[in-house]
Motif scaffolding. Sequence first.
Motif, PDB file in Angstrom:
ATOM      1  N   LYS A 166      -4.112   6.814  -2.308  1.00 55.82           N
ATOM      2  CA  LYS A 166      -3.360   7.761  -1.224  1.00 55.82           C
ATOM      3  C   LYS A 166      -3.241   6.020  -0.782  1.00 55.82           C
ATOM      4  CE  LYS A 166      -6.067  11.352  -0.461  1.00 55.82           C
ATOM      5  NZ  LYS A 166      -6.803  12.514   0.834  1.00 55.82           N
ATOM      6  N   PRO A 167      -1.295   6.006  -0.285  1.00 53.58           N
ATOM      7  CA  PRO A 167      -1.414   4.827   0.596  1.00 53.58           C
ATOM      8  C   PRO A 167      -1.972   4.823   2.274  1.00 53.58           C
ATOM      9  CG  PRO A 167       0.794   6.296  -0.238  1.00 53.58           C
ATOM     10  CD  PRO A 167      -0.679   6.677  -0.287  1.00 53.58           C
ATOM     11  N   GLN A 168      -2.134   3.623   2.296  1.00 53.51           N
ATOM     12  CA  GLN A 168      -3.498   3.036   4.177  1.00 53.51           C
ATOM     13  C   GLN A 168      -2.534   3.949   4.718  1.00 53.51           C
ATOM     14  OE1 GLN A 168      -5.094  -1.074   4.050  1.00 53.51           O
ATOM     15  NE2 GLN A 168      -5.083   0.091   5.796  1.00 53.51           N
ATOM     16  N   VAL A 169      -1.104   4.053   4.899  1.00 52.64           N
ATOM     17  CA  VAL A 169      -0.268   3.942   5.597  1.00 52.64           C
ATOM     18  C   VAL A 169      -0.575   5.410   5.704  1.00 52.64           C
ATOM     19  CG1 VAL A 169       1.924   4.214   6.651  1.00 52.64           C
ATOM     20  CG2 VAL A 169       0.959   2.426   6.394  1.00 52.64           C
ATOM     21  N   ALA A 170      -0.552   6.643   6.778  1.00 48.91           N
ATOM     22  CA  ALA A 170      -1.175   8.236   6.550  1.00 48.91           C
ATOM     23  C   ALA A 170       0.014   8.694   6.609  1.00 48.91           C
ATOM     24  CB  ALA A 170      -2.119   8.200   7.334  1.00 48.91           C
ATOM     25  N   CYS A 171       1.044   8.614   7.768  1.00 48.99           N
ATOM     26  CA  CYS A 171       1.552   8.602   7.777  1.00 48.99           C
ATOM     27  C   CYS A 171       3.319   8.158   8.549  1.00 48.99           C
ATOM     28  CB  CYS A 171       1.636  10.310   9.363  1.00 48.99           C
ATOM     29  SG  CYS A 171       0.496   9.498  10.411  1.00 48.99           S
ATOM     30  N   GLY A 172       4.389   8.793   9.115  1.00 50.47           N
ATOM     31  CA  GLY A 172       5.349   8.103   9.766  1.00 50.47           C
ATOM     32  C   GLY A 172       6.456   7.587   8.491  1.00 50.47           C
ATOM     33  N   VAL A 173       6.622   7.179   6.904  1.00 47.72           N
ATOM     34  CA  VAL A 173       7.164   6.831   6.671  1.00 47.72           C
ATOM     35  C   VAL A 173       7.690   6.948   5.230  1.00 47.72           C
ATOM     36  CG1 VAL A 173       6.827   4.585   7.465  1.00 47.72           C
ATOM     37  CG2 VAL A 173       5.402   5.541   6.040  1.00 47.72           C
ATOM     38  N   ALA A 174       8.163   7.151   4.791  1.00 48.32           N
ATOM     39  CA  ALA A 174       8.767   8.270   3.724  1.00 48.32           C
ATOM     40  C   ALA A 174       7.859   8.628   2.148  1.00 48.32           C
ATOM     41  CB  ALA A 174      10.112   7.791   2.929  1.00 48.32           C
ATOM     42  N   ASP A 175       7.690   7.393   1.859  1.00 50.46           N
ATOM     43  CA  ASP A 175       6.212   7.631   1.068  1.00 50.46           C
ATOM     44  C   ASP A 175       4.746   7.540   1.431  1.00 50.46           C
ATOM     45  OD1 ASP A 175       5.666   4.619   2.118  1.00 50.46           O
ATOM     46  OD2 ASP A 175       6.352   3.590   0.444  1.00 50.46           O
ATOM     47  N   ALA A 176       4.006   7.908   2.513  1.00 46.32           N
ATOM     48  CA  ALA A 176       2.819   7.870   2.950  1.00 46.32           C
ATOM     49  C   ALA A 176       2.514   8.603   2.111  1.00 46.32           C
ATOM     50  CB  ALA A 176       3.327   8.206   4.568  1.00 46.32           C
ATOM     51  N   HIS A 177       3.027   9.693   1.394  1.00 47.22           N
ATOM     52  CA  HIS A 177       2.646  11.250   1.393  1.00 47.22           C
ATOM     53  C   HIS A 177       2.584  11.245  -0.670  1.00 47.22           C
ATOM     54  CE1 HIS A 177       1.420  13.441   4.813  1.00 47.22           C
ATOM     55  NE2 HIS A 177       2.721  12.275   5.356  1.00 47.22           N
ATOM     56  N   ASN A 178       2.687  10.038  -1.129  1.00 51.05           N
ATOM     57  CA  ASN A 178       3.526   9.930  -2.455  1.00 51.05           C
ATOM     58  C   ASN A 178       1.983   9.450  -2.842  1.00 51.05           C
ATOM     59  OD1 ASN A 178       5.818  10.452  -2.142  1.00 51.05           O
ATOM     60  ND2 ASN A 178       6.918   8.293  -1.947  1.00 51.05           N
TER      61      ASN A 178
END
Length: 539
Positions: free
Chosen positions: A362-374
């Motif tokens: 999972k990306p370390q950034v959890a939300c707020g950007v388009a690819d946070a859930h890729n």
Amino acid sequence: MRTPATDIWARLSGASLSHARLQVQVQASSPAAPKCGSANAEQKARNRTQAWEIGISLPKPWPWGGLYDSCWMPPSSSIPPPLGRRRRWHCGPGWRSCCGGCATPTLAWQSAMQRACQLMSGNLSPTELMLEWSQTSFCFYVASRVDKGLISELQNQNWRVLSVGNECNIDVPGVLNVQRLQELVLTLASLIKREICGSSVLVIGYIMKKSREEDFAKRGAFPIYPSKDSLIFVPLSFELPLSLQLQEVDMVLHKITDEIVKIDPNCSIDFPKGISFSAGMSEIIRFVEEHPDFCIMDPFKNIYPLLDRLQIQKILVRLQELGAEGKPKLRAPYSLKVDNFHDGELDKHLAEANLSFPLIVKPQVACGVADAHNMALVFQTEEFSNLSVPLPAVLQEYVDHGSKIFKFYVIGDKVFYAVRDSMPNARFLKSSSGGEALTFNSLKTLPVATKVQQLQTGAQDSKLLDANLVEEAAKFLKGLLGLTIFGFDVVVQEGTGDHVIVDLNYLPSFKEVPDSEAVPAFWDAVRQAYELRRGNAQG
């Protein structure tokens, strides 16, 4: 064709149908020359969009419940039906005879509703109908053009009159002019509070993306007429001066992550450093910093940790403090942060973190950007090559959980949960991966177990969940996070029975919770949050 008032109409009538607190009538008409006495004005009238007027009736007395629900408009109108469960118009002027389906009145309002239905199915003009409203209601009239005769008649019946825009530039005594359509809802809320309901009513301004607002509105969570907790909800507009709007509301409800423009993942441990917000959200943040006694739900600093999956992991690790003999183990998933996927000592680091394949990346950034859930599911080291998951990333154990996930929602002092189908066990995913990492978007393309896979594994029964243990964890997290509304996901590991919390987020939609339970809990939570913040400010 949509009129300029369409969005305002949808918001007002949506609140009406959801909560039976408002009656709204829109009489849309073809552009007509305003009574300004000039050919130029006539030409402007022909060029401008459809004129409109709204009548709003607030029943009196208002016993905070048991009011009837009615909403009508002429069938010739081009304005679409309001948001709500019933996406159709009820009877109205020029419509067929009343079918009795306008509303579901209580006994206290039976006679009033019957009278309203008689009026609507008769031959009364919209003007005559609105004048009738004043017999039993506090009424507002809002129009995009000025008709002095109608306004005088309405004022004689104690209607409050508002005009939007100043095309005709006519000064009519007693008429409150709203310069821009976007100001209308907040102006109405302020008038309702000041002139009808009193200081006990709170005006809650909210900021969130349009789709989220519509979800809340469809459930009736954003009434413009006071809820049972004496709350009025109004949208804050970035198209208007925010400082003036903020002075008119008692508290701001926000989904700050909806307003993130960009995040620098290298600054995650120092959020909000490295986060770029929209200009409007940035202005609100500055206003709150300059006015420390201003109420928001919830403080921005309490939300920032939930933007970083590594910080979430550190929070969840503390759940081990709740361990008790004879109860299932409640824990965070085993995890490891990586800055690249080609570390020669990756296998060593995985072993030290008690991790083994398969792993969910999972990306370390959890939300707020388009690819946070890729995300990706990786079954062996070689599959890290050419992986498209953004870095830095968090490698997390994949927990076989019988294809069921338990979604928990904390709304104020209440805890709800629902069971949903989830990803299948790892062996099914590996057999369909084709020897490559399985990539997906957790919001859009999450691979959910098929019925056959669920039967083959014996999907987890909700009886395996220790709901009391997780509710205890919910209260623990509430105190730790300092948040009013948040959600988290729990999976029960096959074999061990471990309860593993795999996600944590702020202000979820809690759509799995029935409206009859979720909405009152939401209002209670908002009211409690205000009283807590106000008490802290005064203390």
